[in-house]
Design a protein around this motif. Structure first.
Motif, mmCIF file in Angstrom:
data_model
loop_
_atom_site.group_PDB
_atom_site.id
_atom_site.type_symbol
_atom_site.label_atom_id
_atom_site.label_comp_id
_atom_site.label_asym_id
_atom_site.label_seq_id
_atom_site.Cartn_x
_atom_site.Cartn_y
_atom_site.Cartn_z
ATOM 1 N N TRP A 70 4.701 -7.090 0.549
ATOM 2 C CA TRP A 70 4.410 -5.786 1.149
ATOM 3 C C TRP A 70 3.033 -5.768 1.799
ATOM 4 O O TRP A 70 2.864 -5.237 2.887
ATOM 5 C CB TRP A 70 4.519 -4.674 0.116
ATOM 6 C CG TRP A 70 3.885 -3.402 0.589
ATOM 7 C CD1 TRP A 70 2.820 -2.768 0.051
ATOM 8 C CD2 TRP A 70 4.264 -2.614 1.726
ATOM 9 N NE1 TRP A 70 2.504 -1.648 0.772
ATOM 10 C CE2 TRP A 70 3.389 -1.531 1.813
ATOM 11 C CE3 TRP A 70 5.259 -2.731 2.680
ATOM 12 C CZ2 TRP A 70 3.477 -0.573 2.805
ATOM 13 C CZ3 TRP A 70 5.343 -1.774 3.680
ATOM 14 C CH2 TRP A 70 4.465 -0.707 3.736
ATOM 15 N N ARG A 123 2.784 -4.785 5.575
ATOM 16 C CA ARG A 123 2.054 -3.574 5.957
ATOM 17 C C ARG A 123 0.976 -3.891 6.994
ATOM 18 O O ARG A 123 0.809 -3.187 7.983
ATOM 19 C CB ARG A 123 1.418 -2.905 4.747
ATOM 20 C CG ARG A 123 0.731 -1.601 5.119
ATOM 21 C CD ARG A 123 0.041 -0.937 3.944
ATOM 22 N NE ARG A 123 -0.529 0.314 4.365
ATOM 23 C CZ ARG A 123 -1.644 0.444 5.089
ATOM 24 N NH1 ARG A 123 -2.307 -0.623 5.481
ATOM 25 N NH2 ARG A 123 -2.086 1.636 5.435
ATOM 26 N N GLU A 169 1.022 4.748 10.243
ATOM 27 C CA GLU A 169 0.876 4.327 8.845
ATOM 28 C C GLU A 169 2.218 3.863 8.302
ATOM 29 O O GLU A 169 3.270 4.196 8.842
ATOM 30 C CB GLU A 169 0.281 5.423 7.972
ATOM 31 C CG GLU A 169 1.110 6.682 7.863
ATOM 32 C CD GLU A 169 0.416 7.753 7.034
ATOM 33 O OE1 GLU A 169 0.591 7.748 5.805
ATOM 34 O OE2 GLU A 169 -0.282 8.581 7.632
ATOM 35 N N ASP A 180 4.199 3.104 4.374
ATOM 36 C CA ASP A 180 4.104 3.303 2.926
ATOM 37 C C ASP A 180 5.371 2.758 2.271
ATOM 38 O O ASP A 180 6.443 2.773 2.861
ATOM 39 C CB ASP A 180 3.946 4.792 2.632
ATOM 40 C CG ASP A 180 3.571 5.063 1.194
ATOM 41 O OD1 ASP A 180 2.911 4.203 0.573
ATOM 42 O OD2 ASP A 180 3.945 6.122 0.687
ATOM 43 N N TRP A 181 5.215 2.289 1.040
ATOM 44 C CA TRP A 181 6.343 1.730 0.306
ATOM 45 C C TRP A 181 6.073 1.852 -1.190
ATOM 46 O O TRP A 181 4.938 1.719 -1.639
ATOM 47 C CB TRP A 181 6.514 0.259 0.688
ATOM 48 C CG TRP A 181 7.484 -0.502 -0.143
ATOM 49 C CD1 TRP A 181 8.841 -0.466 -0.061
ATOM 50 C CD2 TRP A 181 7.176 -1.419 -1.191
ATOM 51 N NE1 TRP A 181 9.396 -1.308 -0.992
ATOM 52 C CE2 TRP A 181 8.379 -1.918 -1.699
ATOM 53 C CE3 TRP A 181 5.989 -1.875 -1.751
ATOM 54 C CZ2 TRP A 181 8.442 -2.833 -2.738
ATOM 55 C CZ3 TRP A 181 6.046 -2.797 -2.785
ATOM 56 C CH2 TRP A 181 7.271 -3.264 -3.257
ATOM 57 N N THR A 182 7.122 2.133 -1.953
ATOM 58 C CA THR A 182 7.047 2.095 -3.410
ATOM 59 C C THR A 182 8.118 1.129 -3.901
ATOM 60 O O THR A 182 9.186 1.016 -3.282
ATOM 61 C CB THR A 182 7.267 3.480 -4.047
ATOM 62 O OG1 THR A 182 8.492 4.013 -3.568
ATOM 63 C CG2 THR A 182 6.136 4.423 -3.717
ATOM 64 N N LYS A 205 8.581 3.572 4.487
ATOM 65 C CA LYS A 205 8.445 4.767 5.328
ATOM 66 C C LYS A 205 7.354 4.485 6.350
ATOM 67 O O LYS A 205 6.232 4.141 5.983
ATOM 68 C CB LYS A 205 8.088 5.984 4.489
ATOM 69 C CG LYS A 205 9.205 6.382 3.553
ATOM 70 C CD LYS A 205 8.854 7.605 2.765
ATOM 71 C CE LYS A 205 10.004 7.921 1.805
ATOM 72 N NZ LYS A 205 9.719 9.094 1.003
#
Length: 84
Positions: A37, A41, A52, A54-56, A62
């Protein structure tokens, strides 16, 4: 040359002032882990149309981006072709 520069500056300001052109897309990446990631990113946010990313863990990526410049298909291709 000055007129071209001024025109480009005016267009970029209009994009910044108009949040209607900003979209949030979700891209699935099932085998993503924390180390991959970080590289992904960095690759994504280096693109000028991506604001931007985002990731979980276990969830989709996203990505907030200018929709006039990148479609969701373009984003999926960027993710697939990433060196991460």
């Amino acid at each position: 040359a000055l007129a071209v520069l001024t025109g480009a500056w005016a267009i970029s300001l209009s994009w910044l002032r108009n949040p209607e052109g900003i979209a949030v897309s979700t891209i699935g990446f099932p085998d993503l882990d924390e180390s991959r990631w970080q590289a992904l990113r960095q690759h994504l946010v280096s693109h000028p149309a991506i604001l931007e990313a985002d990731w979980t863990l276990g969830g989709p990526i996203k990505i907030r981006h200018w929709s006039a410049l990148l479609t969701e298909a373009d984003l999926a291709a960027l993710v697939r072709e990433s060196p991460a």
